[in-house]
Design a protein around this motif. Structure first.
Motif, mmCIF file in Angstrom:
data_model
loop_
_atom_site.group_PDB
_atom_site.id
_atom_site.type_symbol
_atom_site.label_atom_id
_atom_site.label_comp_id
_atom_site.label_asym_id
_atom_site.label_seq_id
_atom_site.Cartn_x
_atom_site.Cartn_y
_atom_site.Cartn_z
ATOM 1 N N ALA A 283 0.833 -1.209 0.000
ATOM 2 C CA ALA A 283 0.000 0.000 0.000
ATOM 3 C C ALA A 283 0.865 1.256 0.000
ATOM 4 O O ALA A 283 0.606 2.210 -0.755
ATOM 5 C CB ALA A 283 -0.928 -0.005 1.212
ATOM 6 N N VAL A 284 1.913 1.270 0.821
ATOM 7 C CA VAL A 284 2.790 2.444 0.895
ATOM 8 C C VAL A 284 3.500 2.667 -0.437
ATOM 9 O O VAL A 284 3.602 3.804 -0.922
ATOM 10 C CB VAL A 284 3.820 2.279 2.038
ATOM 11 C CG1 VAL A 284 4.939 3.302 1.913
ATOM 12 C CG2 VAL A 284 3.132 2.414 3.386
ATOM 13 N N CYS A 285 3.986 1.599 -1.048
ATOM 14 C CA CYS A 285 4.686 1.729 -2.333
ATOM 15 C C CYS A 285 3.762 2.283 -3.414
ATOM 16 O O CYS A 285 4.149 3.181 -4.180
ATOM 17 C CB CYS A 285 5.250 0.379 -2.763
ATOM 18 S SG CYS A 285 6.712 -0.151 -1.849
ATOM 19 N N ILE A 286 2.546 1.768 -3.496
ATOM 20 C CA ILE A 286 1.607 2.212 -4.529
ATOM 21 C C ILE A 286 1.174 3.653 -4.287
ATOM 22 O O ILE A 286 1.197 4.489 -5.207
ATOM 23 C CB ILE A 286 0.375 1.280 -4.567
ATOM 24 C CG1 ILE A 286 0.794 -0.108 -5.046
ATOM 25 C CG2 ILE A 286 -0.706 1.853 -5.498
ATOM 26 C CD1 ILE A 286 -0.299 -1.157 -4.907
ATOM 27 N N ILE A 287 0.776 3.965 -3.056
ATOM 28 C CA ILE A 287 0.302 5.321 -2.742
ATOM 29 C C ILE A 287 1.409 6.347 -2.949
ATOM 30 O O ILE A 287 1.180 7.422 -3.521
ATOM 31 C CB ILE A 287 -0.232 5.382 -1.290
ATOM 32 C CG1 ILE A 287 -1.503 4.542 -1.174
ATOM 33 C CG2 ILE A 287 -0.502 6.824 -0.874
ATOM 34 C CD1 ILE A 287 -1.982 4.354 0.252
ATOM 35 N N ALA B 117 4.043 6.082 -4.920
ATOM 36 C CA ALA B 117 4.348 6.196 -6.349
ATOM 37 C C ALA B 117 3.343 7.102 -7.048
ATOM 38 O O ALA B 117 3.725 7.998 -7.826
ATOM 39 C CB ALA B 117 4.357 4.814 -6.993
ATOM 40 N N VAL B 118 2.060 6.892 -6.787
ATOM 41 C CA VAL B 118 1.026 7.726 -7.407
ATOM 42 C C VAL B 118 1.133 9.172 -6.948
ATOM 43 O O VAL B 118 1.039 10.113 -7.759
ATOM 44 C CB VAL B 118 -0.379 7.157 -7.086
ATOM 45 C CG1 VAL B 118 -1.466 8.107 -7.589
ATOM 46 C CG2 VAL B 118 -0.557 5.776 -7.712
ATOM 47 N N ALA B 119 1.357 9.379 -5.652
ATOM 48 C CA ALA B 119 1.486 10.736 -5.118
ATOM 49 C C ALA B 119 2.705 11.450 -5.700
ATOM 50 O O ALA B 119 2.654 12.645 -6.011
ATOM 51 C CB ALA B 119 1.577 10.693 -3.594
ATOM 52 N N SER B 120 3.808 10.721 -5.855
ATOM 53 C CA SER B 120 5.030 11.314 -6.414
ATOM 54 C C SER B 120 4.802 11.786 -7.836
ATOM 55 O O SER B 120 5.226 12.892 -8.225
ATOM 56 C CB SER B 120 6.182 10.297 -6.374
ATOM 57 O OG SER B 120 6.495 9.925 -5.065
ATOM 58 N N ALA C 228 11.894 5.607 -7.726
ATOM 59 C CA ALA C 228 11.431 4.981 -8.963
ATOM 60 C C ALA C 228 10.717 5.981 -9.868
ATOM 61 O O ALA C 228 10.981 6.055 -11.077
ATOM 62 C CB ALA C 228 10.498 3.808 -8.638
ATOM 63 N N ILE C 229 9.809 6.762 -9.283
ATOM 64 C CA ILE C 229 8.983 7.672 -10.087
ATOM 65 C C ILE C 229 9.730 8.948 -10.462
ATOM 66 O O ILE C 229 9.738 9.363 -11.630
ATOM 67 C CB ILE C 229 7.685 8.025 -9.334
ATOM 68 C CG1 ILE C 229 6.830 6.768 -9.120
ATOM 69 C CG2 ILE C 229 6.898 9.082 -10.099
ATOM 70 C CD1 ILE C 229 6.357 6.097 -10.387
ATOM 71 N N VAL D 281 1.439 0.412 -11.294
ATOM 72 C CA VAL D 281 2.198 -0.779 -11.660
ATOM 73 C C VAL D 281 3.608 -0.710 -11.087
ATOM 74 O O VAL D 281 4.123 -1.689 -10.525
ATOM 75 C CB VAL D 281 2.251 -0.946 -13.192
ATOM 76 C CG1 VAL D 281 3.212 -2.067 -13.579
ATOM 77 C CG2 VAL D 281 0.862 -1.234 -13.736
ATOM 78 N N THR D 282 4.244 0.463 -11.197
ATOM 79 C CA THR D 282 5.597 0.622 -10.654
ATOM 80 C C THR D 282 5.612 0.397 -9.145
ATOM 81 O O THR D 282 6.465 -0.325 -8.621
ATOM 82 C CB THR D 282 6.137 2.033 -10.976
ATOM 83 O OG1 THR D 282 6.252 2.188 -12.393
ATOM 84 C CG2 THR D 282 7.507 2.246 -10.346
ATOM 85 N N GLY D 283 4.664 1.014 -8.437
ATOM 86 C CA GLY D 283 4.600 0.842 -6.990
ATOM 87 C C GLY D 283 4.320 -0.593 -6.593
ATOM 88 O O GLY D 283 4.930 -1.125 -5.653
ATOM 89 N N LEU D 284 3.412 -1.249 -7.317
ATOM 90 C CA LEU D 284 3.075 -2.639 -7.015
ATOM 91 C C LEU D 284 4.265 -3.561 -7.265
ATOM 92 O O LEU D 284 4.585 -4.428 -6.439
ATOM 93 C CB LEU D 284 1.882 -3.075 -7.863
ATOM 94 C CG LEU D 284 1.382 -4.511 -7.678
ATOM 95 C CD1 LEU D 284 0.997 -4.775 -6.228
ATOM 96 C CD2 LEU D 284 0.202 -4.792 -8.611
ATOM 97 N N LEU D 285 4.938 -3.383 -8.396
ATOM 98 C CA LEU D 285 6.111 -4.208 -8.697
ATOM 99 C C LEU D 285 7.218 -4.004 -7.679
ATOM 100 O O LEU D 285 7.851 -4.971 -7.230
ATOM 101 C CB LEU D 285 6.623 -3.889 -10.100
ATOM 102 C CG LEU D 285 5.997 -4.652 -11.262
ATOM 103 C CD1 LEU D 285 6.501 -4.108 -12.591
ATOM 104 C CD2 LEU D 285 6.300 -6.141 -11.152
#
Length: 311
Positions: A50-54, A56-59, A105-106, A80-84
């Protein structure tokens, strides 16, 4: 008054696929292994994902907002990037470190190079390596399935015979959140093949090369194939459109190169796993692979030395 038509360069085919559609298929393919990872490793795994996805999207949202660029979060490539990335992390990693990985990543790997389609490396792979170099202690501590016991021994580092083929194939062993269940990752890969999202060339060449070299060297084949990040790397990360070759021959070269580097690092390197490094190194070589494997246009005549010298 005559209407003037402007012809653009080929191809002139309208394809129904969209970035959002492709990324949605990838999320669907990854979902079974991600959910299974949460079942095996508990709420900590769910929190990391959850932290990785949120993050990534916020960034991506804040980057576009700050630079007054069109918002691209709707294509869900950041999801997808956050989930991977999350699936490539141990469940025990501190959440703030997972967040740093998503930002890297982002922002660093993707947006600073121009956004989707312009990055030279797979963002999730590069971020995982950044975290591994920056926080080696956190990145090498894994949780036993359905347990709170923390260990540093994954099947690749354990003694031969420690894990059965069944436990390796179905994910009952320590490892990153989404890499343990080879079965569910293969199911996800088959889904992407049926949807024509990925080509089978890179995964088959990547996995096949590791298998052949492991057999030749006498390594445990089950551990080599199912005991680390080979499946998630070969199926979901090496096949990234932007950072993989465009030709069939180039894909084969890319997959074989990834397999060779993975085996060499596993066999002779200080770390037991080499999938991430192999993909990153081959990502860097993709422009050269494309250059030497692209077919020449029909009717192409190689310029003479005099023409080349005169520009």
């Amino acid at each position: 008054m005559k209407e003037i038509l402007t012809a653009a360069s080929s191809p002139h085919i309208l394809h129904p696929d969209t970035t959002r559609g492709i990324m949605s298929d990838v999320v669907i393919a990854l979902a079974p292994a991600a959910v299974y990872g949460c079942i095996l490793f508990g709420w900590q795994a769910a929190a990391v994902l959850a932290v990785c996805i949120i993050t990534a999207v916020a960034s991506e949202f804040l980057w576009n907002l700050a630079l007054k660029k069109p918002q691209s979060v709707g294509d869900i490539s950041a999801v997808v990037t956050g989930l991977l990335l999350g699936m490539n992390l141990p469940a025990s990693i501190p959440l703030w470190q997972a967040a740093i990985g998503s930002v890297a990543a982002i922002i660093v790997v993707k947006q600073m190079f121009g956004g989707i389609g312009c990055n030279f490396a797979n963002p999730a792979i590069a971020a995982r390596i950044i975290l591994l170099v920056s926080f080696p202690g956190s990145m090498t501590k894994f949780t036993e399935p359905v347990s709170d016991i923390v260990t540093s021994a994954t099947p690749l580092a354990a003694e031969s015979g420690t894990y059965t083929l069944k436990s390796l194939f179905f994910g009952m062993h320590p490892g990153s959140i989404g890499e343990t269940s080879a079965f569910l990752l293969i199911v996800g890969g088959i889904y992407l093949l049926l949807r024509r999202v990925i080509s089978p060339v890179i995964p088959l060449c990547f996995i096949g090369t590791v298998a052949v070299m492991s057999l030749i060297s006498g390594e445990d084949l089950a551990v080599s194939l199912f005991g680390g990040g080979l499946m998630i790397g070969a199926i979901f990360m090496a096949t990234d459109y932007t950072t993989s070759p465009t030709t069939a021959l180039g894909k084969a070269v890319f997959g074989i190169g990834c397999g060779i580097i993975t085996f060499v690092i596993r066999k002779f390197g200080a770390l037991p796993e080499g999938v991430s490094y192999s993909i990153l190194l081959m990502n860097i070589l993709v422009p050269y692979i494309n250059r030497y494997t692209l077919s020449k246009p029909f009717g192409f005549i190689k310029p003479s030395k005099e023409e080349t010298a005169n520009g």
